[in-house]
Scaffold this motif. Structure first.
Motif, PDB file in Angstrom:
ATOM      1  N   LEU A  81       0.695  -1.028  -0.164  1.00 16.59           N
ATOM      2  CA  LEU A  81      -0.210  -0.470  -0.385  1.00 16.59           C
ATOM      3  C   LEU A  81       0.979   1.178   0.042  1.00 16.59           C
ATOM      4  CD1 LEU A  81      -2.855   1.673  -0.010  1.00 16.59           C
ATOM      5  CD2 LEU A  81      -2.492   0.942   2.516  1.00 16.59           C
ATOM      6  N   ASP A  82       1.540   1.274   0.877  1.00 16.56           N
ATOM      7  CA  ASP A  82       2.751   2.861   0.351  1.00 16.56           C
ATOM      8  C   ASP A  82       3.329   3.046  -0.254  1.00 16.56           C
ATOM      9  OD1 ASP A  82       2.511   2.625   3.457  1.00 16.56           O
ATOM     10  OD2 ASP A  82       4.116   1.483   3.661  1.00 16.56           O
ATOM     11  N   ASP A  83       3.676   2.059  -1.324  1.00 21.46           N
ATOM     12  CA  ASP A  83       4.267   2.005  -3.115  1.00 21.46           C
ATOM     13  C   ASP A  83       3.494   2.927  -3.859  1.00 21.46           C
ATOM     14  OD1 ASP A  83       6.423   0.808  -2.429  1.00 21.46           O
ATOM     15  OD2 ASP A  83       6.170  -1.165  -3.195  1.00 21.46           O
ATOM     16  N   PHE A  84       2.188   2.108  -3.658  1.00 22.41           N
ATOM     17  CA  PHE A  84       0.924   2.881  -4.341  1.00 22.41           C
ATOM     18  C   PHE A  84       0.616   3.774  -3.964  1.00 22.41           C
ATOM     19  CE2 PHE A  84      -3.756   3.234  -4.478  1.00 22.41           C
ATOM     20  CZ  PHE A  84      -4.152   3.133  -5.708  1.00 22.41           C
ATOM     21  N   LEU A  85       0.829   4.185  -2.418  1.00 27.66           N
ATOM     22  CA  LEU A  85       0.423   5.770  -2.117  1.00 27.66           C
ATOM     23  C   LEU A  85       1.014   6.416  -2.675  1.00 27.66           C
ATOM     24  CD1 LEU A  85      -0.496   4.757   1.502  1.00 27.66           C
ATOM     25  CD2 LEU A  85      -2.269   5.735  -0.294  1.00 27.66           C
ATOM     26  N   GLU A  86       3.073   6.219  -2.662  1.00 33.49           N
ATOM     27  CA  GLU A  86       4.097   7.018  -3.105  1.00 33.49           C
ATOM     28  C   GLU A  86       3.243   7.236  -4.484  1.00 33.49           C
ATOM     29  OE1 GLU A  86       6.977   9.001  -3.601  1.00 33.49           O
ATOM     30  OE2 GLU A  86       5.961   8.516  -2.123  1.00 33.49           O
ATOM     31  N   ILE A 184      -1.831  17.314  -0.988  1.00 33.31           N
ATOM     32  CA  ILE A 184      -1.584  15.809  -1.780  1.00 33.31           C
ATOM     33  C   ILE A 184      -1.518  15.217  -0.039  1.00 33.31           C
ATOM     34  CG2 ILE A 184       0.052  14.303  -2.338  1.00 33.31           C
ATOM     35  CD1 ILE A 184       0.713  16.573  -4.674  1.00 33.31           C
ATOM     36  N   LYS A 185      -0.935  15.335   0.745  1.00 34.56           N
ATOM     37  CA  LYS A 185      -0.468  15.089   2.121  1.00 34.56           C
ATOM     38  C   LYS A 185      -1.362  14.448   2.919  1.00 34.56           C
ATOM     39  CE  LYS A 185       2.671  14.814   6.174  1.00 34.56           C
ATOM     40  NZ  LYS A 185       3.634  15.803   6.784  1.00 34.56           N
ATOM     41  N   GLU A 186      -2.605  15.541   3.050  1.00 31.46           N
ATOM     42  CA  GLU A 186      -3.608  15.221   3.695  1.00 31.46           C
ATOM     43  C   GLU A 186      -4.513  13.972   3.296  1.00 31.46           C
ATOM     44  OE1 GLU A 186      -3.714  15.608   7.388  1.00 31.46           O
ATOM     45  OE2 GLU A 186      -2.237  16.793   6.836  1.00 31.46           O
ATOM     46  N   VAL A 187      -3.948  13.849   1.900  1.00 28.61           N
ATOM     47  CA  VAL A 187      -5.353  13.007   0.837  1.00 28.61           C
ATOM     48  C   VAL A 187      -4.501  11.275   1.234  1.00 28.61           C
ATOM     49  CG1 VAL A 187      -6.062  12.290  -1.433  1.00 28.61           C
ATOM     50  CG2 VAL A 187      -6.291  14.654  -0.639  1.00 28.61           C
ATOM     51  N   LEU A 188      -3.808  11.198   0.562  1.00 25.83           N
ATOM     52  CA  LEU A 188      -3.043  10.114   1.316  1.00 25.83           C
ATOM     53  C   LEU A 188      -2.717   9.523   2.709  1.00 25.83           C
ATOM     54  CD1 LEU A 188       0.181  10.748  -1.223  1.00 25.83           C
ATOM     55  CD2 LEU A 188      -2.301   9.805  -1.650  1.00 25.83           C
ATOM     56  N   ARG A 189      -3.122  10.172   3.420  1.00 23.93           N
ATOM     57  CA  ARG A 189      -2.998  10.436   5.255  1.00 23.93           C
ATOM     58  C   ARG A 189      -4.860   9.735   5.511  1.00 23.93           C
ATOM     59  NH1 ARG A 189      -1.990  14.695   9.052  1.00 23.93           N
ATOM     60  NH2 ARG A 189       0.317  13.960   8.716  1.00 23.93           N
ATOM     61  N   LEU A 190      -5.433  10.349   4.176  1.00 22.31           N
ATOM     62  CA  LEU A 190      -6.872   9.572   4.708  1.00 22.31           C
ATOM     63  C   LEU A 190      -7.011   8.023   4.126  1.00 22.31           C
ATOM     64  CD1 LEU A 190      -9.735  10.255   5.162  1.00 22.31           C
ATOM     65  CD2 LEU A 190     -10.015  11.832   3.062  1.00 22.31           C
ATOM     66  N   GLY A 194      -8.013   4.473   5.893  1.00 18.43           N
ATOM     67  CA  GLY A 194      -8.996   4.615   5.351  1.00 18.43           C
ATOM     68  C   GLY A 194      -8.869   2.771   4.828  1.00 18.43           C
ATOM     69  N   LEU A 195      -7.965   2.792   4.462  1.00 18.22           N
ATOM     70  CA  LEU A 195      -7.326   1.539   3.394  1.00 18.22           C
ATOM     71  C   LEU A 195      -6.853   0.386   3.789  1.00 18.22           C
ATOM     72  CD1 LEU A 195      -7.238   2.827  -0.161  1.00 18.22           C
ATOM     73  CD2 LEU A 195      -8.689   2.128   0.414  1.00 18.22           C
ATOM     74  N   ARG A 196      -6.229   0.715   4.971  1.00 14.93           N
ATOM     75  CA  ARG A 196      -5.956  -0.413   5.261  1.00 14.93           C
ATOM     76  C   ARG A 196      -5.386  -1.672   5.611  1.00 14.93           C
ATOM     77  NH1 ARG A 196       0.268  -0.213   4.625  1.00 14.93           N
ATOM     78  NH2 ARG A 196       0.008   2.234   4.971  1.00 14.93           N
ATOM     79  N   ALA A 197      -5.403  -2.689   6.005  1.00 20.69           N
ATOM     80  CA  ALA A 197      -5.744  -3.816   6.136  1.00 20.69           C
ATOM     81  C   ALA A 197      -5.508  -3.918   7.438  1.00 20.69           C
ATOM     82  CB  ALA A 197      -5.664  -4.977   5.673  1.00 20.69           C
ATOM     83  N   ASN A 198      -5.770  -4.179   8.464  1.00 22.29           N
ATOM     84  CA  ASN A 198      -5.156  -4.808  10.164  1.00 22.29           C
ATOM     85  C   ASN A 198      -4.704  -4.049  10.429  1.00 22.29           C
ATOM     86  OD1 ASN A 198      -6.421  -7.534   9.704  1.00 22.29           O
ATOM     87  ND2 ASN A 198      -4.606  -8.005   8.095  1.00 22.29           N
ATOM     88  N   ARG A 199      -5.013  -2.134  11.023  1.00 14.79           N
ATOM     89  CA  ARG A 199      -4.461  -1.754  11.444  1.00 14.79           C
ATOM     90  C   ARG A 199      -4.007  -1.866  12.581  1.00 14.79           C
ATOM     91  NH1 ARG A 199      -2.699   3.711  10.134  1.00 14.79           N
ATOM     92  NH2 ARG A 199      -3.330   3.452   8.347  1.00 14.79           N
ATOM     93  N   PRO A 200      -3.162  -1.286  13.498  1.00 13.75           N
ATOM     94  CA  PRO A 200      -3.013  -1.393  14.687  1.00 13.75           C
ATOM     95  C   PRO A 200      -4.026  -0.612  15.524  1.00 13.75           C
ATOM     96  CG  PRO A 200      -0.860  -1.830  13.911  1.00 13.75           C
ATOM     97  CD  PRO A 200      -1.835  -1.459  12.550  1.00 13.75           C
TER      98      PRO A 200
END
Length: 200
Positions: A81-86, A184-190, A194-200
């Motif tokens: 997901l980090d690759d995709f967001l980048e 852009i930073k805020e949108v990607l943080r959002l 919202g997207l990440r699975a298994n967020r701690p």
């Protein structure tokens, strides 16, 4: 022996000259003669490549969307997901010279949106981009990077629309590079939240 001319190179030279001319004089005020002068060609030579300003405009649109397709859809594999967001950050963070041509683009192509053919061409590009993002999202869901409850097709098309909006606002409203980066930073943080699975 006649001189051999690279037709594609000559067309690109003419289209580059046309874009500079339209940016300087305005699309409607600029003439074929102005474009020929900017390209360092005679009008007769220019007409060998483009029969009218409208034909030149169509070629500019085709070139524009081909370049966007290459830039936005040839971004390699996203393993995380980090690759995709980048990759999204890179696409949205356009350089100033690109932003400066967005108002010119709308002056040139704005009236063309009244044409169903042109509107369909633009819609087709964003549909392809949405499918590209959807494939990335589905692949990341398979890897457990993105939560499974998201619909890749709908989310992919929404991402394409949002990316387009960020870029348009940068050019149309002269948003500073600093403010654009913060948006852009805020949108990607959002997205990350919202997207990440298994967020701690």
């Amino acid at each position: 022996m006649p001189k051999i001319v690279d037709r594609q190179l000559m067309q690109d030279t003419i289209l580059d000259a046309a874009m500079r001319t339209f940016a300087r004089k305005g699309y409607h005020a600029a003439t074929i003669g102005d474009v020929a002068l900017e390209a360092g060609l005679g009008k007769g030579t220019l007409y060998l490549y483009f029969k009218s300003k409208e034909a030149m405009t169509e070629a500019m649109a085709d070139r524009h969307f081909t370049a966007l397709s290459q830039r936005w859809m040839d971004d390699g594999e996203c393993a995380t997901l980090d690759d995709f967001l980048e990759s999204l950050r890179s696409l949205a963070d356009i350089p100033a010279e690109h932003a400066q041509f967005i108002p010119v683009f709308f002056e040139i192509f704005g009236p063309s949106f009244a044409s169903q053919t042109f509107a369909t061409r633009v819609e087709s590009f964003f549909d392809r981009l949405g499918r590209h993002f959807a494939a990335r999202i589905a692949g990341l869901q398979d890897k457990g990077e993105i939560a499974p409850h998201h619909d890749p097709a709908s989310l992919g098309r929404a991402l394409a629309s949002m990316l387009d909006g960020l870029i348009l606002h940068r050019g149309l409203f002269a948003i500073s590079a600093k403010r654009q980066k913060a948006m852009i930073k805020e949108v990607l943080r959002l997205f990350d939240d919202g997207l990440r699975a298994n967020r701690p």
